[in-house]
Motif scaffolding. Structure first.
Motif, PDB file in Angstrom:
ATOM      1  N   LEU A 273      -9.043  -6.345  19.719  1.00 11.66           N
ATOM      2  CA  LEU A 273      -8.285  -6.164  20.955  1.00 11.66           C
ATOM      3  C   LEU A 273      -6.863  -5.708  20.656  1.00 11.66           C
ATOM      4  O   LEU A 273      -6.343  -4.784  21.306  1.00 11.66           O
ATOM      5  CB  LEU A 273      -8.277  -7.459  21.761  1.00 11.66           C
ATOM      6  N   ARG A 274      -6.228  -6.290  19.692  1.00 12.15           N
ATOM      7  CA  ARG A 274      -4.842  -5.915  19.398  1.00 12.15           C
ATOM      8  C   ARG A 274      -4.757  -4.517  18.809  1.00 12.15           C
ATOM      9  O   ARG A 274      -3.790  -3.791  19.061  1.00 12.15           O
ATOM     10  CB  ARG A 274      -4.209  -6.953  18.470  1.00 12.15           C
ATOM     11  N   ASP A 275      -5.780  -4.124  18.059  1.00  9.93           N
ATOM     12  CA  ASP A 275      -5.778  -2.778  17.493  1.00  9.93           C
ATOM     13  C   ASP A 275      -6.169  -1.711  18.514  1.00  9.93           C
ATOM     14  O   ASP A 275      -6.124  -0.514  18.207  1.00  9.93           O
ATOM     15  CB  ASP A 275      -6.728  -2.706  16.291  1.00  9.93           C
ATOM     16  N   LEU A 276      -6.537  -2.123  19.709  1.00 10.66           N
ATOM     17  CA  LEU A 276      -6.811  -1.161  20.785  1.00 10.66           C
ATOM     18  C   LEU A 276      -5.545  -0.780  21.543  1.00 10.66           C
ATOM     19  O   LEU A 276      -5.601  -0.016  22.516  1.00 10.66           O
ATOM     20  CB  LEU A 276      -7.838  -1.731  21.772  1.00 10.66           C
ATOM     21  N   ALA A 277      -4.408  -1.300  21.130  1.00 10.75           N
ATOM     22  CA  ALA A 277      -3.139  -0.972  21.793  1.00 10.75           C
ATOM     23  C   ALA A 277      -2.976   0.536  21.896  1.00 10.75           C
ATOM     24  O   ALA A 277      -3.138   1.260  20.915  1.00 10.75           O
ATOM     25  CB  ALA A 277      -1.977  -1.584  21.024  1.00 10.75           C
ATOM     26  N   TYR A 308      -5.340 -12.920  28.270  1.00  8.51           N
ATOM     27  CA  TYR A 308      -3.940 -12.641  27.924  1.00  8.51           C
ATOM     28  C   TYR A 308      -3.843 -11.355  27.107  1.00  8.51           C
ATOM     29  O   TYR A 308      -2.919 -10.550  27.291  1.00  8.51           O
ATOM     30  CB  TYR A 308      -3.371 -13.821  27.147  1.00  8.51           C
ATOM     31  N   GLU A 309      -4.802 -11.148  26.193  1.00  4.20           N
ATOM     32  CA  GLU A 309      -4.806  -9.903  25.426  1.00  4.20           C
ATOM     33  C   GLU A 309      -5.010  -8.693  26.341  1.00  4.20           C
ATOM     34  O   GLU A 309      -4.419  -7.628  26.117  1.00  4.20           O
ATOM     35  CB  GLU A 309      -5.911  -9.942  24.362  1.00  4.20           C
ATOM     36  N   LEU A 310      -5.816  -8.838  27.381  1.00  5.07           N
ATOM     37  CA  LEU A 310      -5.986  -7.741  28.340  1.00  5.07           C
ATOM     38  C   LEU A 310      -4.676  -7.439  29.052  1.00  5.07           C
ATOM     39  O   LEU A 310      -4.350  -6.266  29.299  1.00  5.07           O
ATOM     40  CB  LEU A 310      -7.082  -8.089  29.347  1.00  5.07           C
ATOM     41  N   ILE A 311      -3.924  -8.476  29.374  1.00  7.28           N
ATOM     42  CA  ILE A 311      -2.604  -8.261  29.978  1.00  7.28           C
ATOM     43  C   ILE A 311      -1.706  -7.504  29.005  1.00  7.28           C
ATOM     44  O   ILE A 311      -0.974  -6.578  29.393  1.00  7.28           O
ATOM     45  CB  ILE A 311      -1.977  -9.608  30.383  1.00  7.28           C
ATOM     46  N   CYS A 312      -1.761  -7.877  27.738  1.00  7.56           N
ATOM     47  CA  CYS A 312      -0.960  -7.182  26.723  1.00  7.56           C
ATOM     48  C   CYS A 312      -1.357  -5.709  26.626  1.00  7.56           C
ATOM     49  O   CYS A 312      -0.490  -4.828  26.555  1.00  7.56           O
ATOM     50  CB  CYS A 312      -1.121  -7.856  25.369  1.00  7.56           C
TER      51      CYS A 312
END
Length: 321
Positions: A273-277, A308-312
């Protein structure tokens, strides 16, 4: 909100004056809005609305996901004290995020539910906000995608799941969490060529052209490589992320209706998820949390982190530099 303000403020879900900022209430007290955001139906100036859909009448095995939104909100009270680790920006300072509450529907009129949910999401989108939805079983994603496709056209979808949900179902009246993606693709709501399913570990007769990165691929190639492949598939198209909590191995998410062994570890999901930024995220959901099957609440904790990651991800392109 500053820490000293918290000494005089209680139940920030009702008393918060500014939709931005973190919260310093006791995690074990106060009203449990998601991340202590303000409960409101006023969408003026709102960037992102978190909403719950307590519906589980489409499940094929264990019910209980109707209690998911409440459990996820409660679990989220552990999170709104600091910015999320590793993102390098403050999503709750960069976005106006509110808790829009749950969809109201008549549980005894199941046939009316899909249109009601599409209208609910469509109303939020028409006000200029995006949505992060707390489910509920996975059927809810189909009416949500209808509302999003009405606004954005056919979508790219990133689906984290143990199951493809592509089982054939040409009966428009059936409501089934195992066929929602089949119907979404067949209805032209989703472009399968520019969509991808991550964590799959059950067979499907016909993948309908969908890209699949199964659980073994994640384990063997690693989260960074998987995220790179996912970004290459969706490109810069309007993208929706749907995260079925059973994408995680039952060791990390036992509270779900159709658990399957061999799934993602929570750290793998977090890293992907974080690498999908940078993807053009227009909305997302986390579904299939069934609290009755998890007395420790670890499934809801995982789901709260996913939300929360989706919000990010939603805020990444809108962040303050």
């Amino acid at each position: 909100m500053a820490l000293e303000d918290a000494k005089t403020e209680v139940d920030l879900a009702f008393t918060r004056h500014d939709p931005r900022g973190y919260a310093y209430e006791n995690a074990f007290g106060g009203a449990t809005s998601f991340l202590r955001r303000c409960y409101t139906k006023d969408l003026a100036g709102v960037d992102l609305a978190v909403t719950g859909v307590p519906f589980d009448q489409a499940v094929t095995n264990r019910a209980g996901a109707r209690f998911g939104p409440r459990a996820i909100r409660e679990a989220s009270t552990l999170q709104p004290y600091d910015r999320p680790f590793g993102w390098g920006f403050d999503p709750l300072e960069s976005l106006n995020v509110v808790d829009y509450g749950d969809l109201a529907f008549d549980y005894a009129k199941v046939a009316d539910f899909p249109a009601r949910l599409s209208d609910h999401i469509g109303g939020i989108l028409s006000a200029g906000a995006g949505t992060v939805t707390l489910g509920g079983d996975h059927f809810i994603t189909l009416p949500i995608l209808r509302a999003y496709a009405d606004r954005f056209g056919p979508l790219s979808v990133i689906q984290f799941d143990a199951h493809s949900d592509l089982w054939a179902d040409d009966d428009s009246g059936r409501i089934d969490h195992g066929t929602f993606m089949y119907k979404a693709v067949r209805a032209g709501l989703v472009d399968p060529v520019r969509s991808v399913q991550v964590g799959i570990r059950t067979e499907t007769p016909d993948w309908l052209g969908m890209n699949v990165l199964d659980a073994r691929t994640v384990h063997e190639q690693g989260p960074a490589a998987v995220a790179t492949r996912v970004r290459g598939i969706v490109g810069d198209r309007p993208t929706y992320i749907t995260f079925d909590i059973d994408a995680l191995d039952p060791a990390f998410a036992p509270g779900t209706g159709t658990p399957v062994w061999g799934g993602l570890a929570s750290w793998q999901a977090a890293a992907i998820l974080r690498d999908l930024a940078g993807v053009n995220l227009v909305g997302g959901d986390v579904v299939e949390v069934s609290p009755p099957y998890d007395s420790a609440g670890i499934t809801a904790v995982a789901a709260a982190h996913v939300a929360y990651e989706l919000i990010c991800l939603y805020g990444w392109g809108r962040r303050k530099e």
